[in-house]
Design an enzyme around this catalytic site. Structure first.
Site, PDB file in Angstrom:
ATOM      1  CG  HIS A 124      -1.689   1.209   1.472  1.00 22.13           C
ATOM      2  ND1 HIS A 124      -3.008   1.338   1.117  1.00 22.13           N
ATOM      3  CD2 HIS A 124      -1.336   2.399   2.040  1.00 22.13           C
ATOM      4  CE1 HIS A 124      -3.445   2.545   1.456  1.00 22.13           C
ATOM      5  NE2 HIS A 124      -2.449   3.202   2.022  1.00 22.13           N
ATOM      6  CD  GLU A 125       1.951   3.319   3.730  1.00 20.76           C
ATOM      7  OE1 GLU A 125       2.106   4.416   3.158  1.00 20.76           O
ATOM      8  OE2 GLU A 125       0.985   3.088   4.477  1.00 20.76           O
ATOM      9  CG  HIS A 128       0.113   6.111  -0.486  1.00 22.87           C
ATOM     10  ND1 HIS A 128      -1.055   6.674  -0.941  1.00 22.87           N
ATOM     11  CD2 HIS A 128      -0.200   5.535   0.710  1.00 22.87           C
ATOM     12  CE1 HIS A 128      -2.037   6.458  -0.077  1.00 22.87           C
ATOM     13  NE2 HIS A 128      -1.536   5.758   0.936  1.00 22.87           N
ATOM     14  CD  GLU A 180      -4.834   6.320   2.508  1.00 22.36           C
ATOM     15  OE1 GLU A 180      -4.614   5.134   2.800  1.00 22.36           O
ATOM     16  OE2 GLU A 180      -3.960   7.199   2.577  1.00 22.36           O
TER      17      GLU A 180
END
Length: 258
Positions: A124-125, A128, A180
């Site tokens: 997920h990071e 980003h 997100e």
């Protein structure tokens, strides 16, 4: 007023030419090199102010997952080298900054209870960063701030204040929720391609939801609700499992342990 909004609309249209890894159109006003420099500076300052966990076990565990996921990651933001730091903080959190900077709190280990769940967090990071979400946020704030200043200069402070609130709840927060959700899906694909079980991403959010606590209404929050995240992940799960099975067939079985 009509001319101002027409002008802003034209500007947005003209610069709305980039696309994210999922094919979503983006507004990007800042060069990658500038964003990366800002991320590097902010991360360096953070490391001087926040205790880090230097234990071999925690760092080897996290970097094992990072290495596996970066091996299947396509990045066009100009990151020269990725850096992941484990911070001594009991909150179950992780974050990313432009320039390939990722922070993982030690409190995350109690919620991401196995390598697959932590892979969902780290993927997920990474999502980003490679999707330039930091650049988008900066660009959106620049556009929103510019519109407000134009109205203030015309002696319309009340209208400017209303536009400011409208930008916050109509543009900035929803875009953040979209970031997100997009990072969740990018992370889901990365973890599956690198040999981590994508189904554990849903379990991770069940664990997060079980923590309880007071959470703002999704409409007024910068993050989707836990239920929304699980719904979106499940909707994309069939493709993720296919990628996972293909990765296993290629011998991708990351041996990461805390």
């Amino acid at each position: 007023m009509i001319r101002i909004f027409s002008f802003c609309s034209v500007v947005v249209f003209l610069i709305h030419c980039s696309t994210s890894p999922t094919g979503r159109r983006q507004i990007l006003l800042v060069k990658d090199a500038e964003m990366n420099e800002m991320g590097n500076t902010a991360f360096s300052e953070l490391k001087t102010k926040t205790p880090t966990d230097s234990s071999t076990s925690a760092n080897s565990y996290v970097n094992c997952i990072v290495s596996a996921e970066l091996a299947v990651t396509s990045d066009t933001t100009g990151v020269e080298s990725w850096e992941v730091v484990v911070f001594k903080d009991n909150t179950p959190n992780a974050f990313a900054l432009p320039g390939g900077k990722i922070g993982v709190h030690t409190g995350m280990f109690a919620v991401a209870k196995n390598k697959d769940q932590l892979a969902a967090v780290i993927g997920h990071e990474i999502g980003h960063v490679i999707a330039r979400h930091g650049n988008e946020r900066v660009s959106q704030n620049q556009l929103a701030g510019g519109s407000v200043k134009i109205l203030e200069s015309l002696g319309k402070p009340t209208v400017a204040g209303a536009l400011g609130m409208g930008a916050k709840f109509g543009i900035l927060l929803p875009f953040s929720r979209e970031h997100e959700s997009e990072a969740d899906l990018i992370g889901l694909e990365l973890m599956a391609k690198s040999g981590f079980d994508p189904r554990e991403s849903v379990t991770l959010w069940k664990n997060m939801s079980a923590l309880g606590g007071s959470k703002p209404n999704e409409l007024l929050s910068t993050h989707p609700s836990d239920a929304t995240r699980m719904k979106n992940l499940n909707a994309a799960m069939a493709n993720a499992i296919a990628l996972f099975e293909a990765a296993k067939a290629e011998g991708k079985k990351p041996n990461c342990h805390l």
